[in-house]
Design a protein around this motif. Structure first.
Motif, PDB file in Angstrom:
ATOM      1  N   UNK A 195       2.990   8.539 -44.604  1.00 53.53           N
ATOM      2  CA  UNK A 195       2.700   8.124 -45.984  1.00 53.53           C
ATOM      3  C   UNK A 195       1.464   7.228 -45.991  1.00 53.53           C
ATOM      4  N   UNK A 196       0.916   7.008 -47.176  1.00 46.94           N
ATOM      5  CA  UNK A 196      -0.318   6.232 -47.283  1.00 46.94           C
ATOM      6  C   UNK A 196      -0.166   4.871 -46.621  1.00 46.94           C
ATOM      7  N   UNK A 197      -1.107   4.494 -45.762  1.00 44.36           N
ATOM      8  CA  UNK A 197      -1.008   3.183 -45.123  1.00 44.36           C
ATOM      9  C   UNK A 197      -1.090   2.060 -46.153  1.00 44.36           C
ATOM     10  N   UNK A 198      -0.321   1.024 -45.906  1.00 46.22           N
ATOM     11  CA  UNK A 198      -0.301  -0.105 -46.828  1.00 46.22           C
ATOM     12  C   UNK A 198      -0.441  -1.391 -46.027  1.00 46.22           C
ATOM     13  N   UNK A 199      -1.068  -2.380 -46.625  1.00 49.98           N
ATOM     14  CA  UNK A 199      -1.149  -3.676 -45.953  1.00 49.98           C
ATOM     15  C   UNK A 199       0.061  -4.509 -46.369  1.00 49.98           C
TER      16      UNK A 199
ATOM     17  N   UNK B 221      -1.132  -2.594 -35.597  1.00 45.09           N
ATOM     18  CA  UNK B 221      -2.169  -3.621 -35.564  1.00 45.09           C
ATOM     19  C   UNK B 221      -3.378  -3.233 -36.405  1.00 45.09           C
ATOM     20  N   UNK B 222      -3.517  -1.955 -36.688  1.00 49.33           N
ATOM     21  CA  UNK B 222      -4.650  -1.476 -37.474  1.00 49.33           C
ATOM     22  C   UNK B 222      -4.578   0.025 -37.573  1.00 49.33           C
ATOM     23  N   UNK B 223      -5.609   0.603 -38.201  1.00 48.10           N
ATOM     24  CA  UNK B 223      -5.571   2.048 -38.428  1.00 48.10           C
ATOM     25  C   UNK B 223      -5.681   2.868 -37.154  1.00 48.10           C
TER      26      UNK B 223
ATOM     27  N   UNK C  52      -3.507  12.121 -46.767  1.00 50.23           N
ATOM     28  CA  UNK C  52      -4.606  11.932 -45.823  1.00 50.23           C
ATOM     29  C   UNK C  52      -5.808  11.343 -46.531  1.00 50.23           C
ATOM     30  N   UNK C  53      -6.010  11.773 -47.768  1.00 48.10           N
ATOM     31  CA  UNK C  53      -7.180  11.280 -48.485  1.00 48.10           C
ATOM     32  C   UNK C  53      -6.858  10.040 -49.300  1.00 48.10           C
TER      33      UNK C  53
ATOM     34  N   UNK D 235      -8.177   0.158 -45.483  1.00 45.08           N
ATOM     35  CA  UNK D 235      -7.233   1.107 -44.868  1.00 45.08           C
ATOM     36  C   UNK D 235      -7.284   2.446 -45.604  1.00 45.08           C
ATOM     37  N   UNK D 236      -7.766   2.402 -46.845  1.00 45.69           N
ATOM     38  CA  UNK D 236      -7.907   3.625 -47.605  1.00 45.69           C
ATOM     39  C   UNK D 236      -9.267   4.233 -47.285  1.00 45.69           C
TER      40      UNK D 236
END
Ligand code: GDP
Ligand code: MG
Length: 597
Positions: free
Chosen positions: A363-367, A340-342, A595-596, A453-454
């Protein structure tokens, strides 16, 4: 209970303003728990909630006070759970607005207050922590009037910690919050407010009865889900479980009906009598959809089955996240999960590592992107939803890409305003509003969710030394100039590191990623180029210099044990590496790089 003896209310408060402490006091004062049982905060019953001081699952407690039944509905305190909050609020007629006497009104409080007002709630302001030397109750009263627009003359001054103002709060609830309405003779209509899995009771369902009544042995029907169940328990929490004969109109309590999975119980569903159903369902039902996706991979490939089991178990109790198997050349077998979100993502990730003892790579969160494709020789034009940058279709077929946008409210002390404006601008924000209230700025921005999200939240907090607060909701999808950026290590693309970025920010993001990887990937016997590329075009580049031939050379051949130790250490290290384009990439490098963002 007769309707005029019932009061249903929730507590609105910014994190740390004292919601849980106050709830505990109210329970204690009305006899739900003895002083001895009050050791831990009762309403926060998960470890993670306690540590972070946030409430994730709504809980409710029935209090007896001067011949009245007061139902205290605790609501989740984070934007990720906005729909659950809205259902909890819909189950109440009023709210206590708790504001820290030293901190004043915060952005998140505002969003919740407006929601509460939308539900026609009677709002009783409570200024908490008046015991603090820094308390400024008059200033906070003025803020409540200026910023929120609520009369604060009869705000209750309280200290949940020292027990000041508790009776005044209870009296205000009875006097000022309206009694619920409902018709006991109408067919049953109850709202499913929340549900969770209990190892002894199975799925427990929290309900608010609107019309009719519900009792043990009754056949009920979930109107949205379409399923029929037999009620086997009806009760309430005080906060200890107490069974009741029935729940009538206006009442809040729980039922169990031998349901095995929370996925069958959808928040906002209408529960009715199977034999004498209500004509129509309650308004406002919404299907919750995950908005942030990422891959979860076990650090140790042997943990894959364990990860599958753990995720399935968590899912039993949280139907709002989704998962499906995913394979990555870099990371092996794992799962693509939707949240639902970060915060939701972090909670699940943390529970997997803490409760199930799993080491994970995220892995990097993506929308979710909507991609319009032109027709090809074999396929017609179509629109797809993209959850994983690795699945990006052939750019030649992409007509346009839409991305989700949010409406964000940021509340920040004046001195940090400049840096926050720059942050929002850098993240492609569109300023909608800027107002000043008592030395603080209230900012409204439209921002692409992709840029949020980034690491947006972390940056916001660090720029403002934690003083800025942030709240958002999704508004719409808009077309954007978006491209897939690949990261190449030794000329091979590492799928787990690819991401979708805006063309305008791609170079900066690519450079940042290359610089980080340069520090994170150990030297090899050969030179390693690290590149960020869009399509075939390299937009950023770093090079890891080659290592000297023999690591053990520096031992001068003298000390044999030392030499062996060094070799063992190398071997040990290898186990935790993934080989990619003949380059050994340590797991830590993936974790740190991702993470970054
Ligand atoms: P929540 O995040 O709104 O649930 O806040 P908590 O109830 O967890 O309280 C946050 C912190 O404020 C805790 O350390 C509490 O002990 C403290 N706190 C709560 N109420 C008061 C109060 O009236 N006075 C003081 N001095 N501290 C309080
Ligand atoms: Mg709390």
């Amino acid at each position: 209970t007769p309707l005029d003896r019932i009061r249903n209310f929730s507590i609105i408060a910014h994190i740390d303003h004292g919601k849980s402490t106050l709830a505990d006091r109210l329970i204690q004062r009305t006899g739900g728990l003895s002083e001895r049982e009050m050791t831990a905060q009762v309403l926060d019953n998960m470890d993670i909630e306690k540590e972070r001081g946030i409430t994730i699952k709504a809980q409710t407690v029935r209090l007896d006070y001067k011949g009245h039944v007061l139902n205290l509905m605790d609501t989740p305190g984070h934007v990720d759970f906005a729909y659950e909050v809205s259902r909890s609020l819909a189950a109440c007629e009023g709210a206590l607005l708790v504001v820290d006497a030293a901190q004043g009104v915060e952005a998140q409080t505002l969003a919740n207050v407006y929601q509460s007002i939308e539900h026609d709630h009677e709002i009783v302001p409570v200024i908490n922590k008046i015991d603090l030397p820094a308390a400024e109750p008059d200033k906070v009263k003025a803020e409540i009037e200026d910023i929120i627009g609520l009369p604060a003359d009869d705000a209750v001054l309280a200290s949940a910690k020292s027990g000041i103002g508790i009776d005044e709060i209870l009296d205000a609830i009875v006097a000022r919050i309206p009694a619920p309405k409902g018709d006991v003779n109408a067919p049953l209509k109850a709202m499913l407010v929340d549900s969770w899995y209990d190892p002894y009771l199975g799925v427990v369902i929290l309900i608010r009865v609107i019309d009719g009544s519900i009792k043990k042995g009754q056949q009920i029907k979930f109107m949205q889900e379409g399923s029929v169940h037999l009620v086997d328990r009806v009760g309430c929490f005080r906060p200890k479980i107490e069974q009741l004969a029935d729940l009538g109109p206006g009442e809040i309590g729980f039922i169990t009906a031998q349901i095995k999975e929370v996925a069958q119980t959808r928040v906002g569903d209408t529960i009715t009598d199977a034999k004498r159903p209500a004509a129509e369902a309650l308004p406002g039902f919404k299907e919750v959809q995950p908005v942030v996706f990422c891959g979860l991979f076990p650090v140790d490939a042997n943990d894959f089955e364990k990860l599958r089991e753990s995720i399935s178990k968590l899912r039993l109790n949280d139907a709002s996240f989704s998962f499906e198997m995913e394979t990555s050349a870099a990371l092996g077998f794992g799962f693509r999960c939707g949240f639902l979100g970060l915060l939701h993502l972090e909670i699940i990730q943390e529970r997997l590592s803490r409760e199930y003892d799993l080491d994970l790579i995220t892995t990097a969160p993506s929308v979710v992107y909507r991609i319009h494709l032109t027709h090809s020789k074999t396929e017609p034009a179509t629109t797809i939803e993209l959850h994983n940058p690795a699945d990006m279709p052939d750019p030649n077929r992409i007509e346009s890409i839409e991305e989700p946008w949010i409406d964000a409210t940021i509340y920040v002390p004046d001195e940090y305003l400049g840096s926050i404006l720059k942050l929002c601008q850098d993240r492609r924000g569109i300023q909608k509003d800027l107002t000043y209230v008592g030395g603080r700025a209230q900012l409204r921005y439209e921002l692409p969710l992709n840029e949020v999200v980034f690491d947006f939240y972390d940056r916001l907090k660090s720029i403002s030394r934690g003083y800025a607060s942030f709240d958002y909701h999704q508004i719409e999808t808009r077309e954007g100039d978006l491209v897939k950026m690949s990261i190449l290590v030794n000329n091979e693309a590492v799928d787990a590191l690819s991401m979708i970025v805006h063309r305008g920010t791609a170079e900066a993001r690519g450079r940042g990623m290359c610089e980080r990887l340069k520090d994170l990937i150990p030297r090899h016997l050969f030179k390693i180029p690290i590149q960020a590329a869009i399509g075939g075009k390299v937009i950023a580049r770093e090079t890891i210099a080659a290592m000297r031939k023999d690591v053990t050379a520096k031992c001068y051949g003298g000390d044999a044990t030392r030499k062996r130790k060094l070799l063992d250490k190398q071997k040990e290290g290898k186990k935790r590496m993934r080989e990619y384009g003949s380059v050994q990439i340590p797991q830590e490098a993936f974790i740190a790089a991702l993470r970054m963002g």
